[in-house]
Design an enzyme around this catalytic site. Structure first.
Site, PDB file in Angstrom:
ATOM      1  N   HIS A 202      28.958  16.732 133.538  1.00  0.00           N
ATOM      2  CA  HIS A 202      28.570  17.733 131.995  1.00  0.00           C
ATOM      3  C   HIS A 202      29.987  17.465 131.277  1.00  0.00           C
ATOM      4  CE1 HIS A 202      25.104  19.874 130.441  1.00  0.00           C
ATOM      5  NE2 HIS A 202      26.463  19.460 130.036  1.00  0.00           N
TER       6      HIS A 202
ATOM      7  N   ARG B  61      19.474  16.831 129.173  1.00  0.00           N
ATOM      8  CA  ARG B  61      19.607  17.765 130.193  1.00  0.00           C
ATOM      9  C   ARG B  61      18.785  16.680 131.468  1.00  0.00           C
ATOM     10  NH1 ARG B  61      22.377  19.399 127.388  1.00  0.00           N
ATOM     11  NH2 ARG B  61      22.113  21.655 126.820  1.00  0.00           N
TER      12      ARG B  61
ATOM     13  N   GLU C 288      23.394  22.271 137.967  1.00  0.00           N
ATOM     14  CA  GLU C 288      24.273  22.065 137.993  1.00  0.00           C
ATOM     15  C   GLU C 288      25.195  22.973 138.558  1.00  0.00           C
ATOM     16  OE1 GLU C 288      25.429  20.908 133.677  1.00  0.00           O
ATOM     17  OE2 GLU C 288      23.565  18.933 134.105  1.00  0.00           O
TER      18      GLU C 288
END
Length: 329
Positions: free
Chosen positions: A289, A241, A270
């Site tokens: 991601h 993360r 993000e």
């Protein structure tokens, strides 16, 4: 079930076969195409009817879930559970489920993609070709570094960490060390891996790969001091993360060549803002991601999420509960 219970699907649409399976057993309210759910009045109204929630990537706060008095299960289409207040859910007797295992190998592939791309400067070199700047041989200023036979340090030796280690050990003859809160002697035997204190691992590794979950204990565990321990030849890879890294400290380390490069699939914010330095640095490979983003894996994750929810609503133990032992039911 004698009478159908209500399940809300949010954020991620289910494939038709999974949607149909869910609809055979439940009354389904589909909010998968709704943006900004937390401010949507129809979603708030639907919560009052909900027995189950299936989705991901929305911060389900206690204030929001207080509007769902009948809620029995939150089934997240993810491994990470940092969007949920675990204590709150457990105190209310709400089962939180997630989707480990089914994305282990795909996520490990992504980590090794970042290792290889960062080491061989693959994205930077591909852009050079696309721009027509490849006009001769590749000279030393554009050389990468080998992966074969190097030292791989893994921070967080769970299923994904072990899968990355196998790729390094058996595919690239890398020596493996790891740092974890508890030792895993089975992994040590299988991979000839050494447990190391975090400082020693950072100092000794050519590649540092992070797979820890985000928690109060791991937030910003990588800052200025840790990057200085790694040194100028180290490549840092984060598939965990964004919050486990002090991002400004990492940016400074990359700018100053305190470390060689970084391969990143996760970020503090993000999507990554277009004006972030990380989007424009040659020694950074930045991915959006994509850790579990394959057709097969995303289907398997959604399938497990549906199975988890249905099991709880039938009064059965689901395949992948997160807070089962902590429940006060």
């Amino acid at each position: 079930m004698s009478s159908k219970k209500t399940v809300i699907v949010y954020q991620r649409a289910l494939k038709p076969a999974l949607q149909e399976r869910l609809e055979r057993e439940c009354h389904v309210l589909d909010f998968s195409q709704t943006t900004d759910l937390t401010r949507n009045s129809e979603f708030h109204k639907a919560l009052s009817q909900a027995h189950g929630l299936i989705g991901s990537s929305v911060n389900l706060t206690p204030e929001l879930l207080d509007q769902a008095p009948n809620l029995e299960v939150v089934s997240s289409i993810s491994v990470g559970v940092d969007n949920y207040d675990i204590d709150y859910l457990s105190k209310r007797g709400i089962v939180l489920c997630h989707t480990p295992d089914v994305l282990t190998e795909t996520t490990a592939d992504t980590a090794f993609l970042l290792i290889l791309a960062s080491a061989r400067r693959a994205v930077e070199m591909a852009e050079m070709v696309k721009k027509g700047e490849w006009t001769g041989g590749v000279a030393e200023p554009h050389f990468g570094v080998d992966v074969q036979g190097k030292k791989l340090g893994i921070v967080g030796m769970g299923r994904i960490g072990a899968a990355i280690a196998r790729r390094g050990k058996f595919g690239f003859n890398m020596s493996v060390s790891y740092h974890n809160r508890s030792r895993h002697e089975d992994f040590e035997r299988e991979l000839c891996a050494d447990w190391k204190a975090l400082d020693d691992l950072l100092h000794d590794s050519d590649f540092v790969c992070v797979t820890v979950p985000l928690s109060d204990a791991t937030r910003h565990m990588f800052g200025k001091r840790e990057f200085e321990l790694m040194g100028k030849d180290t490549i840092f890879v984060n598939i965990a993360r964004g919050g486990v890294v002090d991002e400004p400290a990492m940016i400074e380390a990359l700018k100053n060549n305190t470390i060689r490069a970084a391969g990143l699939d996760v970020f503090d914010v993000e999507p990554l803002p277009a004006d972030s330095p990380l989007a424009h640095m040659d020694n950074v490979v930045a991915l959006p991601h994509i850790g579990s983003a394959t057709h097969e894996t995303r289907y398997a994750m959604a399938e497990l999420a549906v199975e988890n929810a249905l099991a709880v609503l039938k009064g059965e133990k689901p395949r992948a509960p997160y807070n089962w032992d902590a429940l006060k039911r």
